[in-house]
Design a protein around this motif. Structure first.
Motif, short mmCIF file in Angstrom:
data_model
loop_
_atom_site.label_atom_id
_atom_site.label_comp_id
_atom_site.label_asym_id
_atom_site.label_seq_id
_atom_site.Cartn_x
_atom_site.Cartn_y
_atom_site.Cartn_z
N GLN B 31 10.70 -37.85 -26.91
CA GLN B 31 10.15 -37.82 -28.27
C GLN B 31 9.33 -39.07 -28.46
OE1 GLN B 31 11.50 -37.20 -31.93
NE2 GLN B 31 12.11 -35.06 -31.65
N VAL B 32 8.10 -38.92 -28.89
CA VAL B 32 7.24 -40.08 -29.07
C VAL B 32 6.71 -40.11 -30.50
CG1 VAL B 32 5.19 -41.28 -28.23
CG2 VAL B 32 6.55 -39.90 -26.66
N PRO B 33 6.83 -41.24 -31.20
CA PRO B 33 6.32 -41.32 -32.57
C PRO B 33 4.80 -41.26 -32.60
CG PRO B 33 7.80 -43.15 -32.05
CD PRO B 33 7.45 -42.49 -30.76
N LYS B 34 4.29 -41.17 -33.80
CA LYS B 34 2.85 -41.19 -34.07
C LYS B 34 2.23 -42.51 -33.63
CE LYS B 34 0.12 -39.89 -38.14
NZ LYS B 34 0.22 -39.50 -39.56
N LYS B 35 0.95 -42.45 -33.25
CA LYS B 35 0.18 -43.66 -32.95
C LYS B 35 0.69 -44.49 -31.78
CE LYS B 35 -2.08 -44.29 -37.34
NZ LYS B 35 -2.70 -45.23 -38.25
N VAL B 36 1.34 -43.83 -30.83
CA VAL B 36 1.80 -44.54 -29.64
C VAL B 36 0.79 -44.33 -28.53
CG1 VAL B 36 3.53 -44.56 -27.81
CG2 VAL B 36 4.24 -44.41 -30.22
N LYS B 37 0.44 -45.41 -27.84
CA LYS B 37 -0.49 -45.29 -26.72
C LYS B 37 0.28 -44.92 -25.46
CE LYS B 37 -4.42 -47.98 -28.18
NZ LYS B 37 -3.96 -48.45 -29.51
N LEU B 38 -0.03 -43.76 -24.90
CA LEU B 38 0.64 -43.29 -23.69
C LEU B 38 -0.06 -43.81 -22.46
CD1 LEU B 38 1.21 -39.62 -24.83
CD2 LEU B 38 2.96 -41.39 -24.61
N LEU B 39 -1.33 -44.14 -22.62
CA LEU B 39 -2.11 -44.70 -21.51
C LEU B 39 -3.17 -45.62 -22.09
CD1 LEU B 39 -3.15 -44.78 -18.54
CD2 LEU B 39 -4.57 -42.81 -19.12
N GLN B 40 -3.28 -46.81 -21.50
CA GLN B 40 -4.27 -47.78 -21.94
C GLN B 40 -5.49 -47.74 -21.03
OE1 GLN B 40 -4.74 -50.23 -24.23
NE2 GLN B 40 -2.75 -50.69 -25.16
N GLU B 41 -6.63 -47.83 -21.61
CA GLU B 41 -7.88 -48.01 -20.86
C GLU B 41 -7.72 -49.13 -19.82
OE1 GLU B 41 -12.35 -49.46 -22.23
OE2 GLU B 41 -10.62 -49.83 -23.49
N GLY B 42 -8.18 -48.89 -18.61
CA GLY B 42 -8.06 -49.92 -17.58
C GLY B 42 -6.81 -49.79 -16.73
N LYS B 43 -5.85 -48.96 -17.20
CA LYS B 43 -4.63 -48.75 -16.43
C LYS B 43 -4.71 -47.41 -15.69
CE LYS B 43 -2.23 -52.10 -18.71
NZ LYS B 43 -1.00 -52.86 -18.64
N THR B 44 -3.83 -47.25 -14.73
CA THR B 44 -3.78 -46.00 -13.99
C THR B 44 -2.75 -45.07 -14.63
OG1 THR B 44 -4.38 -47.11 -11.94
CG2 THR B 44 -3.32 -44.97 -11.74
N ALA B 45 -3.16 -43.81 -14.82
CA ALA B 45 -2.24 -42.83 -15.43
C ALA B 45 -1.17 -42.45 -14.42
CB ALA B 45 -3.03 -41.60 -15.87
N ARG B 46 0.07 -42.78 -14.74
CA ARG B 46 1.18 -42.48 -13.82
C ARG B 46 1.93 -41.23 -14.23
NH1 ARG B 46 -0.38 -45.59 -9.68
NH2 ARG B 46 -0.53 -47.80 -10.24
N GLU B 47 1.65 -40.75 -15.42
CA GLU B 47 2.41 -39.60 -15.93
C GLU B 47 1.50 -38.49 -16.45
OE1 GLU B 47 4.68 -41.60 -18.97
OE2 GLU B 47 6.49 -41.49 -17.72
N LEU B 48 2.10 -37.30 -16.47
CA LEU B 48 1.43 -36.13 -17.02
C LEU B 48 2.34 -35.60 -18.12
CD1 LEU B 48 -0.91 -34.02 -16.40
CD2 LEU B 48 0.79 -32.81 -15.03
N TYR B 49 1.75 -35.15 -19.23
CA TYR B 49 2.57 -34.73 -20.37
C TYR B 49 2.29 -33.28 -20.75
CZ TYR B 49 2.27 -39.80 -20.65
OH TYR B 49 2.27 -41.13 -20.34
N PHE B 50 3.34 -32.50 -20.82
CA PHE B 50 3.20 -31.16 -21.39
C PHE B 50 3.62 -31.26 -22.84
CE2 PHE B 50 4.85 -27.05 -22.72
CZ PHE B 50 3.78 -26.22 -22.39
N ILE B 51 2.75 -30.79 -23.74
CA ILE B 51 3.03 -30.95 -25.17
C ILE B 51 3.78 -29.74 -25.72
CG2 ILE B 51 2.07 -31.39 -27.45
CD1 ILE B 51 -0.37 -32.57 -26.15
N VAL B 52 5.00 -29.97 -26.15
CA VAL B 52 5.79 -28.91 -26.79
C VAL B 52 5.48 -28.90 -28.29
CG1 VAL B 52 8.12 -28.11 -27.35
CG2 VAL B 52 7.62 -29.05 -25.08
N LYS B 53 5.30 -30.09 -28.83
CA LYS B 53 5.00 -30.21 -30.25
C LYS B 53 4.20 -31.49 -30.48
CE LYS B 53 7.29 -30.13 -34.74
NZ LYS B 53 6.57 -31.38 -35.08
N GLY B 54 3.16 -31.39 -31.31
CA GLY B 54 2.39 -32.58 -31.63
C GLY B 54 0.99 -32.57 -31.06
#
Lengths: 190, 190
Positions: B31-54
């Motif tokens: 569960q992730v709250p609103k306005k949370v950065k899951l990936l920052q510019e300049g970083k490498t994406a280590r995760e993939l997200y399937f969206i159930v809600k949101g």
DNA sequence: CAAAAATATTTACAATTGTTAATAATAAGG
DNA sequence: CCTTATTATTAACAATTGTAAATATTTTTG
């Protein structure tokens, strides 16, 4: 003919001699004159083309106008990917801009190749991946940049095409009118 | 949680119970709250997200401005594909627009999954294919349509987002300013 | 609930682009 | 080599968009 092909596949996946022989029987060498339609809007793309020499453009038709979506050059696999991948009719047309030397393969023959050369899966995935990333970069340029900035980037990255392709085709590729392109070029000359 | 996931995978590839058990151990519910950065510019994406809600938006940063490249909603795999696929730093940032229920998987765990569930290759290819076609359609809309036409299509196809997402975010997604979006909406009201 | 923050709209003006048509320049074909 | 077709540029005007700043409006949060 095939040397150029292998040179471009090399960084993606090394090929054995056996595999090369299979490839040479699968791909058909074809010379195509200028201004030939390889795929008509409304038809299903049955073939994929590797360009050894020449240019192919992909365009949409809107209100009688031809609007360029992409310009494929040497070393690329040209096709209407949507139509080819899904084997359904699409809205894209493919036409040669110059006389072309192509290596051609049909959809069904490609499916066979996947079984004969498992490595082909990797190649196909990487090519698709590359194409996706290229589309993503173009898309971000439309979102991020003004037409003038987009032209500047085009000049830097594909400047050679300015000498090989009529400007009104490049204009529509950049999402502007030929008139506007001409003005941008004039503005930047100073 | 996973029922929704399976419902969306169903048309792509049917799953056995054994496969479902593996998937449930591979994907982590988060569960992730609103306005949370899951990936920052300049970083490498280590995760993939399937969206159930949101909702999650992908954006670029240009001269201090955040310019939206895509808005992912329920049923989609959200990620910076370039960065995730190539495992290299990218220029895209991912941020939740609403509180989200996500199914998360790491790059390395996904590679394992490919071996445990061969069918996963098909799923991944189809998802990527879908994403490519979606990018292609967006791109063609930038080439073919005016901002006003682009807004009309957006309203038809993603109208629900107009109620869930601030308009200045949608404006940048359409490649225009919030001011211009406001004018277009006013024009179309009549 | 009130103050602050975020979002949306409006206004005024400048800059850019689209449109249409005319003209210039270049390329192609008989 | 000349005529025709294609391509490129320019001009004039309308329409659209961008920019900056002010003002509403809505949402958030303490």
């Amino acid at each position: 003919m095939f040397e150029f092909f292998y040179k471009h596949l090399q960084p993606i996946a090394a090929l054995t001699n056996e595999e090369k022989i299979i490839l040479e029987s699968a791909f058909i060498i074809r010379q195509v004159p200028k201004k030939v339609k390889l795929l008509q809007e409304g038809k299903t793309a049955r073939e994929l083309y590797f360009i050894v020499k020449g240019l192919i453009r992909l365009f949409y038709t809107k209100e009688g106008e031809e609007i360029t979506g992409y310009i494929f050059k040497e070393g690329l696999f040209a096709s209407s990917y949507e139509s080819f991948l899904r084997q359904t009719p699409g809205i894209q047309t493919l036409e040669t801009l110059e006389e072309c030397d192509l290596l051609t393969i049909s959809y069904s023959r490609l499916q066979q190749l996947y079984e004969e050369i498992p490595k082909m899966h990797i190649i196909a995935r990487k090519v698709a991946e590359q194409r996706f990333i290229s589309a993503q970069i173009m898309l971000s340029s439309f979102i991020l940049d003004s037409p003038e900035e987009r032209y500047k980037k085009f000049e830097q990255e594909q400047g050679d095409l300015l000498l090989r392709v009529p400007h009104h085709i490049i204009a529509s590729f950049l999402g502007i009118t030929p008139v506007s392109l001409s003005r941008i070029r004039k503005r930047l000359k100073k």
